[in-house]
Enzyme design. Structure first.
Site, PDB file in Angstrom:
ATOM      1  CG  HIS A   1      49.534  93.268  34.394  1.00  0.00           C
ATOM      2  ND1 HIS A   1      49.828  91.885  35.116  1.00  0.00           N
ATOM      3  CD2 HIS A   1      50.929  93.698  34.689  1.00  0.00           C
ATOM      4  CE1 HIS A   1      51.311  91.793  35.547  1.00  0.00           C
ATOM      5  NE2 HIS A   1      51.795  93.101  35.129  1.00  0.00           N
TER       6      HIS A   1
ATOM      7  CE1 TYR B   1      53.837  90.012  37.519  1.00  0.00           C
ATOM      8  CE2 TYR B   1      53.539  90.378  39.825  1.00  0.00           C
ATOM      9  CZ  TYR B   1      53.708  91.018  38.484  1.00  0.00           C
ATOM     10  OH  TYR B   1      53.855  92.285  38.426  1.00  0.00           O
TER      11      TYR B   1
ATOM     12  CE  LYS C   1      50.603  94.655  39.407  1.00  0.00           C
ATOM     13  NZ  LYS C   1      51.368  93.345  39.676  1.00  0.00           N
TER      14      LYS C   1
ATOM     15  CG  ASP D   1      52.399  94.572  42.745  1.00  0.00           C
ATOM     16  OD1 ASP D   1      51.386  95.212  42.694  1.00  0.00           O
ATOM     17  OD2 ASP D   1      52.787  94.082  42.014  1.00  0.00           O
TER      18      ASP D   1
HETATM   19  N1  LIG Z   1      53.064  96.228  36.701  1.00  0.00           N
HETATM   20  C1  LIG Z   1      54.036  95.902  36.209  1.00  0.00           C
HETATM   21  O1  LIG Z   1      53.966  95.565  35.095  1.00  0.00           O
HETATM   22  C2  LIG Z   1      55.324  95.638  36.980  1.00  0.00           C
HETATM   23  C3  LIG Z   1      56.369  95.099  36.292  1.00  0.00           C
HETATM   24  C4  LIG Z   1      57.394  94.787  37.025  1.00  0.00           C
HETATM   25  C5  LIG Z   1      57.523  94.505  38.236  1.00  0.00           C
HETATM   26  N2  LIG Z   1      56.481  94.728  38.931  1.00  0.00           N
HETATM   27  C6  LIG Z   1      56.004  94.685  40.304  1.00  0.00           C
HETATM   28  O2  LIG Z   1      57.082  95.472  41.101  1.00  0.00           O
HETATM   29  C7  LIG Z   1      57.896  94.267  42.093  1.00  0.00           C
HETATM   30  C8  LIG Z   1      59.043  95.055  42.444  1.00  0.00           C
HETATM   31  O3  LIG Z   1      59.803  95.153  40.915  1.00  0.00           O
HETATM   32  P1  LIG Z   1      61.446  94.817  41.044  1.00  0.00           P
HETATM   33  O4  LIG Z   1      61.409  93.187  41.166  1.00  0.00           O
HETATM   34  O5  LIG Z   1      61.831  95.075  39.797  1.00  0.00           O
HETATM   35  O6  LIG Z   1      61.909  95.526  42.017  1.00  0.00           O
HETATM   36  P2  LIG Z   1      63.205  95.677  42.603  1.00  0.00           P
HETATM   37  O7  LIG Z   1      63.190  95.685  44.149  1.00  0.00           O
HETATM   38  O8  LIG Z   1      63.686  97.034  41.909  1.00  0.00           O
HETATM   39  O9  LIG Z   1      64.222  94.452  42.166  1.00  0.00           O
HETATM   40  C9  LIG Z   1      64.203  93.200  42.802  1.00  0.00           C
HETATM   41  C10 LIG Z   1      65.655  92.751  42.486  1.00  0.00           C
HETATM   42  O10 LIG Z   1      66.640  93.408  43.099  1.00  0.00           O
HETATM   43  C11 LIG Z   1      67.578  92.681  43.909  1.00  0.00           C
HETATM   44  N3  LIG Z   1      67.586  93.225  45.484  1.00  0.00           N
HETATM   45  C12 LIG Z   1      66.398  93.269  46.326  1.00  0.00           C
HETATM   46  N4  LIG Z   1      66.700  93.785  47.394  1.00  0.00           N
HETATM   47  C13 LIG Z   1      68.209  93.841  47.358  1.00  0.00           C
HETATM   48  C14 LIG Z   1      69.009  94.341  48.171  1.00  0.00           C
HETATM   49  N5  LIG Z   1      68.704  94.853  49.626  1.00  0.00           N
HETATM   50  N6  LIG Z   1      70.167  94.524  47.982  1.00  0.00           N
HETATM   51  C15 LIG Z   1      70.578  94.174  46.472  1.00  0.00           C
HETATM   52  N7  LIG Z   1      69.806  93.815  45.799  1.00  0.00           N
HETATM   53  C16 LIG Z   1      68.609  93.672  46.033  1.00  0.00           C
HETATM   54  C17 LIG Z   1      67.101  91.385  43.972  1.00  0.00           C
HETATM   55  O11 LIG Z   1      67.937  90.686  43.067  1.00  0.00           O
HETATM   56  P3  LIG Z   1      68.210  89.120  43.516  1.00  0.00           P
HETATM   57  O12 LIG Z   1      67.834  88.400  42.139  1.00  0.00           O
HETATM   58  O13 LIG Z   1      69.957  89.240  43.386  1.00  0.00           O
HETATM   59  O14 LIG Z   1      67.652  88.582  44.752  1.00  0.00           O
HETATM   60  C18 LIG Z   1      65.771  91.494  43.223  1.00  0.00           C
HETATM   61  O15 LIG Z   1      65.632  90.335  42.258  1.00  0.00           O
HETATM   62  C19 LIG Z   1      57.494  92.954  41.365  1.00  0.00           C
HETATM   63  O16 LIG Z   1      57.595  91.846  42.209  1.00  0.00           O
HETATM   64  C20 LIG Z   1      56.137  93.320  40.777  1.00  0.00           C
HETATM   65  O17 LIG Z   1      55.189  92.815  42.061  1.00  0.00           O
HETATM   66  C21 LIG Z   1      55.132  95.231  38.417  1.00  0.00           C
END
Ligand SMILES: NC(=O)c1ccc[n+]([C@@H]2O[C@H](COP(=O)([O-])OP(=O)(O)OC[C@H]3O[C@@H](n4cnc5c(N)ncnc54)[C@H](OP(=O)(O)O)[C@@H]3O)[C@@H](O)[C@H]2O)c1
Length: 302
Positions: free
Chosen positions: A110, A48, A77, A43
């Site tokens: 987006h 980004y 996006k 994604d």
């Molecule tokens: N459409 C939109 O507006 C929008 C908005 C937000 C996100 N997104 C998309 O969604 C994706 C995922 O969102 P998200 O980054 O919020 O997802 P998430 O997986 O909920 O959060 C990621 C964070 O969780 C931690 N993490 C990951 N795996 C872990 C594990 N096994 N154990 C403990 N902590 C863990 C990491 O922290 P650390 O920093 O400690 O590694 C990472 O920064 C984004 O990369 C993006 O592609 C889209």
């Protein structure tokens, strides 16, 4: 596991790797690690500002592990400053060029907020307020995205950061129906009504921030999640991802190391009783306010 799309034959892997990673070097290593761990759904987003790095990691990853382009589902996006119809195809082409790809599996709007057209991604007035564009409607932008599908440039389109009320008129007027809707969702923000609508219409509900964006304290320390994780012998992250997939959504997560990528990819079904317990969690929390303003919540500004 792959979920069928409503575009006549396509599928989206339920587990996706999100590339919202501010650091360029970390984007490359995390994307390669995700491919190595087994993720086949990336994604991305022009906002980004790392599509070039993702593309580089994708090309090396494909070559290193003998993966075919067709085996990886790639999304990017359209950002808010490119909503004017005449800006959509150039923005799409620029993304494809940075990613080094010939086509996209999915192109998302987006957010449903149009910003002033131009090169500035976050145009602001003298008071620091975002300058919105009232001269373009969501349907104008959608029509331009439909024409990308018509011309075989991308296989599916959808909106992101949208509410059910905003989605309904697009759904009604769309010639090419949204295939995917990407929104924040986790046990503290289940978005049940939107999910039910999507299921009824054959739209894939794609959840971001399934681990609560790693914000502490938060979902990863929730007592219900921790207890279930101990019971089933999985980590809290694996339990949260399993819950998301078992309730019928696709899900995006952003592990930044190979160990975490392997952990997040290694999910298995949790019992029905555990699913129900998670669904009964009462805490409600939206982590990303982008849905209200179009201003990104998780991306460092400037
Ligand atoms: N459409 C939109 O507006 C929008 C908005 C937000 C996100 N997104 C998309 O969604 C994706 C995922 O969102 P998200 O980054 O919020 O997802 P998430 O997986 O909920 O959060 C990621 C964070 O969780 C931690 N993490 C990951 N795996 C872990 C594990 N096994 N154990 C403990 N902590 C863990 C990491 O922290 P650390 O920093 O400690 O590694 C990472 O920064 C984004 O990369 C993006 O592609 C889209």
């Amino acid at each position: 596991m792959r979920i069928p799309l409503n575009n006549g034959g396509g599928h989206i892997p339920a587990l996706g790797f999100g590339t919202l990673i501010p650091d360029a070097a970390e984007t490359i290593s995390a994307t390669r690690d995700a491919l190595e761990a087994g993720f086949r759904h990336l994604d991305c987003a022009e906002r980004y500002r790392n599509e070039r790095e993702v593309g580089e990691a994708l090309q090396t990853g494909l070559a290193a592990w003998g993966i075919a382009r067709e085996d990886v589902f790639v999304t990017t996006k359209l950002w808010n400053n490119n909503h004017r119809p005449e800006r959509v195809e150039p923005a799409f082409d620029a993304s494809l060029d940075r990613l080094g790809l010939e086509y996209l599996d999915l192109y998302l709007m987006h957010t449903p907020f149009a910003f002033q057209p131009g090169d500035e991604q976050d145009p602001r007035d003298q008071n620091g307020n975002i300058i919105y564009d009232n001269e373009v409607t969501l349907l104008d932008t959608w029509r331009a995205m439909e024409s990308l599908v018509d011309h075989g440039r991308c296989r599916a389109i959808g909106p992101s950061d949208i509410t059910l009320n905003e989605l309904l008129p697009i759904y009604e007027s769309a010639r090419i129906k949204p295939a995917v809707v990407e929104v924040e969702s986790h046990p503290y923000l289940p978005e049940t009504e939107l999910l039910e609508f999507c299921k009824k219409k054959g739209i894939v509900f794609l959840a971001f921030a399934p681990l609560g964006h790693g914000i502490k304290p938060g979902l990863l320390e929730d007592p219900v999640i921790s207890r279930i994780a101990t019971q089933v012998g999985k980590t809290p992250a694996q339990v949260l991802l399993a819950w998301a997939v078992q309730r019928g959504t696709a899900v995006l997560t952003t592990p930044k190391t190979l160990a975490r990528a392997k952990e997040n990819f290694d999910i298995s079904a949790i019992p029905e009783t555990a699913l129900n317990e998670i669904s009964r969690i009462q805490t409600r929390q939206r982590l990303n306010p982008v849905v209200k303003t179009g201003i990104p919540g998780f991306i460092p500004q400037g």
